[in-house]
Motif scaffolding. Structure first.
Motif, mmCIF file in Angstrom:
data_model
loop_
_atom_site.group_PDB
_atom_site.id
_atom_site.type_symbol
_atom_site.label_atom_id
_atom_site.label_comp_id
_atom_site.label_asym_id
_atom_site.label_seq_id
_atom_site.Cartn_x
_atom_site.Cartn_y
_atom_site.Cartn_z
ATOM 1 N N GLY A 91 0.691 -1.325 0.205
ATOM 2 C CA GLY A 91 -0.058 0.167 -0.075
ATOM 3 C C GLY A 91 0.887 1.288 -0.029
ATOM 4 O O GLY A 91 1.930 1.341 0.695
ATOM 5 N N ASN A 92 0.286 2.316 -0.573
ATOM 6 C CA ASN A 92 0.860 3.685 -0.523
ATOM 7 C C ASN A 92 0.512 4.339 0.704
ATOM 8 O O ASN A 92 -0.581 3.880 1.258
ATOM 9 N N GLY A 93 1.298 5.194 1.264
ATOM 10 C CA GLY A 93 0.734 5.889 2.455
ATOM 11 C C GLY A 93 -0.242 6.795 2.661
ATOM 12 O O GLY A 93 -0.943 7.059 3.457
ATOM 13 N N GLY A 94 -0.494 7.407 1.313
ATOM 14 C CA GLY A 94 -1.727 8.340 1.299
ATOM 15 C C GLY A 94 -2.956 7.563 0.559
ATOM 16 O O GLY A 94 -3.110 6.345 0.683
ATOM 17 N N HIS A 95 -3.804 8.368 -0.278
ATOM 18 C CA HIS A 95 -4.741 7.846 -1.127
ATOM 19 C C HIS A 95 -4.088 7.101 -2.263
ATOM 20 O O HIS A 95 -3.043 7.160 -2.856
ATOM 21 N N GLY A 96 -4.990 5.969 -2.609
ATOM 22 C CA GLY A 96 -4.410 5.303 -3.835
ATOM 23 C C GLY A 96 -4.519 6.168 -4.890
ATOM 24 O O GLY A 96 -3.408 6.267 -5.648
ATOM 25 N N ILE A 97 -5.808 6.622 -5.494
ATOM 26 C CA ILE A 97 -5.870 7.681 -6.470
ATOM 27 C C ILE A 97 -6.349 8.760 -6.017
ATOM 28 O O ILE A 97 -7.488 8.801 -5.402
ATOM 29 N N ARG A 98 -5.841 10.091 -6.126
ATOM 30 C CA ARG A 98 -6.327 11.381 -5.838
ATOM 31 C C ARG A 98 -6.382 12.376 -6.960
ATOM 32 O O ARG A 98 -5.424 12.530 -7.768
ATOM 33 N N THR A 99 -7.531 12.773 -7.419
ATOM 34 C CA THR A 99 -7.618 13.738 -8.279
ATOM 35 C C THR A 99 -8.406 15.021 -8.148
ATOM 36 O O THR A 99 -9.531 15.038 -7.190
ATOM 37 N N THR A 100 -8.003 16.187 -8.653
ATOM 38 C CA THR A 100 -8.925 17.364 -8.716
ATOM 39 C C THR A 100 -9.042 17.756 -10.288
ATOM 40 O O THR A 100 -8.202 17.053 -10.975
ATOM 41 N N GLY A 101 -10.096 18.557 -10.762
ATOM 42 C CA GLY A 101 -10.307 18.816 -12.056
ATOM 43 C C GLY A 101 -11.276 18.146 -12.556
ATOM 44 O O GLY A 101 -12.231 17.421 -11.739
ATOM 45 N N VAL B 53 -9.936 5.729 -3.536
ATOM 46 C CA VAL B 53 -10.123 6.952 -4.538
ATOM 47 C C VAL B 53 -10.621 8.005 -3.781
ATOM 48 O O VAL B 53 -11.710 8.119 -3.155
ATOM 49 N N HIS B 54 -9.940 9.385 -4.116
ATOM 50 C CA HIS B 54 -10.260 10.586 -3.358
ATOM 51 C C HIS B 54 -10.596 11.724 -4.545
ATOM 52 O O HIS B 54 -9.580 12.076 -5.221
ATOM 53 N N ILE B 55 -11.935 12.004 -4.762
ATOM 54 C CA ILE B 55 -12.128 12.665 -5.902
ATOM 55 C C ILE B 55 -12.566 14.136 -5.530
ATOM 56 O O ILE B 55 -13.609 14.286 -4.873
ATOM 57 N N GLY B 56 -11.946 15.091 -5.919
ATOM 58 C CA GLY B 56 -12.192 16.620 -5.748
ATOM 59 C C GLY B 56 -12.537 17.228 -7.122
ATOM 60 O O GLY B 56 -11.544 17.984 -7.555
ATOM 61 N N GLY B 57 -13.588 17.144 -7.788
ATOM 62 C CA GLY B 57 -14.035 17.310 -9.142
ATOM 63 C C GLY B 57 -14.945 16.438 -9.868
ATOM 64 O O GLY B 57 -15.669 15.775 -9.250
ATOM 65 N N THR B 58 -14.698 16.410 -10.776
ATOM 66 C CA THR B 58 -15.592 15.402 -11.930
ATOM 67 C C THR B 58 -14.935 14.400 -12.395
ATOM 68 O O THR B 58 -13.939 14.418 -13.115
ATOM 69 N N SER B 59 -15.511 13.188 -12.254
ATOM 70 C CA SER B 59 -14.739 11.809 -12.703
ATOM 71 C C SER B 59 -15.800 10.665 -12.930
ATOM 72 O O SER B 59 -16.995 10.814 -12.326
ATOM 73 N N THR B 60 -15.449 9.740 -13.925
ATOM 74 C CA THR B 60 -16.351 8.697 -14.254
ATOM 75 C C THR B 60 -15.364 7.325 -13.859
ATOM 76 O O THR B 60 -14.228 7.235 -13.994
ATOM 77 N N TRP C 65 -14.145 8.760 -2.061
ATOM 78 C CA TRP C 65 -14.809 9.964 -1.238
ATOM 79 C C TRP C 65 -14.689 10.857 -2.409
ATOM 80 O O TRP C 65 -13.876 11.122 -3.209
ATOM 81 N N LEU C 66 -16.020 11.370 -2.696
ATOM 82 C CA LEU C 66 -16.401 12.152 -3.770
ATOM 83 C C LEU C 66 -16.814 13.587 -3.353
ATOM 84 O O LEU C 66 -17.653 13.841 -2.460
ATOM 85 N N SER C 67 -16.247 14.422 -4.060
ATOM 86 C CA SER C 67 -16.740 15.875 -3.698
ATOM 87 C C SER C 67 -16.693 16.685 -4.939
ATOM 88 O O SER C 67 -15.639 17.240 -5.205
ATOM 89 N N GLY C 68 -17.769 16.800 -5.690
ATOM 90 C CA GLY C 68 -17.740 17.599 -6.978
ATOM 91 C C GLY C 68 -18.934 17.162 -7.662
ATOM 92 O O GLY C 68 -19.465 16.250 -7.526
ATOM 93 N N PRO C 69 -19.108 17.854 -8.696
ATOM 94 C CA PRO C 69 -20.703 17.721 -9.489
ATOM 95 C C PRO C 69 -20.411 16.759 -10.554
ATOM 96 O O PRO C 69 -19.192 16.371 -11.121
ATOM 97 N N ASP C 70 -21.377 15.899 -10.854
ATOM 98 C CA ASP C 70 -21.470 15.200 -11.931
ATOM 99 C C ASP C 70 -20.637 14.086 -12.343
ATOM 100 O O ASP C 70 -20.480 13.467 -13.508
ATOM 101 N N SER C 71 -20.088 13.404 -11.177
ATOM 102 C CA SER C 71 -19.428 12.186 -11.442
ATOM 103 C C SER C 71 -20.263 11.282 -11.413
ATOM 104 O O SER C 71 -21.560 11.180 -11.086
ATOM 105 N N ILE C 72 -19.944 10.109 -12.260
ATOM 106 C CA ILE C 72 -20.608 8.734 -12.587
ATOM 107 C C ILE C 72 -19.862 7.443 -11.915
ATOM 108 O O ILE C 72 -18.618 7.408 -12.221
ATOM 109 N N VAL C 73 -20.514 6.747 -11.333
ATOM 110 C CA VAL C 73 -19.861 5.639 -10.566
ATOM 111 C C VAL C 73 -20.672 4.419 -10.724
ATOM 112 O O VAL C 73 -21.838 4.062 -10.653
ATOM 113 N N GLY C 74 -20.070 3.645 -12.120
ATOM 114 C CA GLY C 74 -20.775 2.446 -12.658
ATOM 115 C C GLY C 74 -21.803 3.058 -13.727
ATOM 116 O O GLY C 74 -22.191 4.197 -13.570
#
Length: 199
Positions: free
Chosen positions: A75-85, A114-121, A136-145
């Motif tokens: 494991g990584n020490g922080g989040h696995g995948i972290r994005t903004t944008g 997965v730590h999402i600050g923004g929009t992702s699928t 962890w999701l914080s942003g508009p219009d993301s789609i999960v599945g």
């Protein structure tokens, strides 16, 4: 961060990209083909992948926090995948063909899977056994599945909530579909301060 094996990690993030666009990390589905190879992104002191203020990234077929066969704990020490944008694809599928999917295996990380600050699928990912929330999701219009079975995200056995949706006041359009969310130590799905979220 290595291809094909698990080596000693880096003192920061495995991959850190800032203010960039249209980048591919790992595999991409193009037409009826999968291009590229997934990366092993493990044993790093901070996040496995950190995308800051980017647009239209594709992150597919990677092993984040595990070895190249997805079994050993690296494991990584922080989040696995972290994005903004905006506009990111974390795991891809193309239509009903199950062979055209490039989900990521994201396990054993010290923060959220997965730590999402923004929009992702997010499609076809295995997000398991992380030390905080699965997503962890914080942003508009993301789609999960989506409606295809092979788009399913599996979110299980994380130490926090399976999926935490937070700080989304007056933001609409987030959708959660066809996901398996189970055996997490916290809540399956927790919505805090959201509006018009489709579960």
């Amino acid at each position: 961060t290595t291809r094909g094996g698990s080596k000693k990690g880096n003192g920061g993030a495995g991959i850190n990209s800032q203010s960039s666009s249209n980048c591919v990390i790992g595999q991409e589905v193009v037409g009826t083909s999968i291009l590229g190879r997934g990366n092993v992104i493990s044993n790093n002191a901070e996040d496995g992948i950190f995308i800051l203020s980017g647009t239209d990234y594709i992150i597919g077929g990677n092993f984040v926090g595990v070895d190249a066969i997805g079994s050993a704990d690296h494991g990584n020490g922080g989040h696995g995948i972290r994005t903004t944008g905006t506009g990111h694809e974390i795991g891809q599928i193309r239509g009903p063909a199950p062979e055209l999917e490039t989900g990521n295996q994201i396990r054993h990380n010290g923060g959220d899977g997965v730590h999402i600050g923004g929009t992702s699928t997010l499609l076809a990912n295995d997000i398991s056994v992380n030390d905080d929330n699965g997503m962890w999701l914080s942003g508009p219009d993301s789609i999960v599945g989506n409606s295809y079975d092979h788009s399913r995200n599996t979110v299980r056995a994380n130490a926090g909530d399976g999926i935490q949706i937070t700080d989304l006041s007056d933001i609409t359009g987030l959708e959660l579909r066809n996901s398996w969310i189970y055996d997490n130590l916290g809540r399956g799905v927790y919505v805090n301060n959201g509006n018009q979220i489709n579960l």
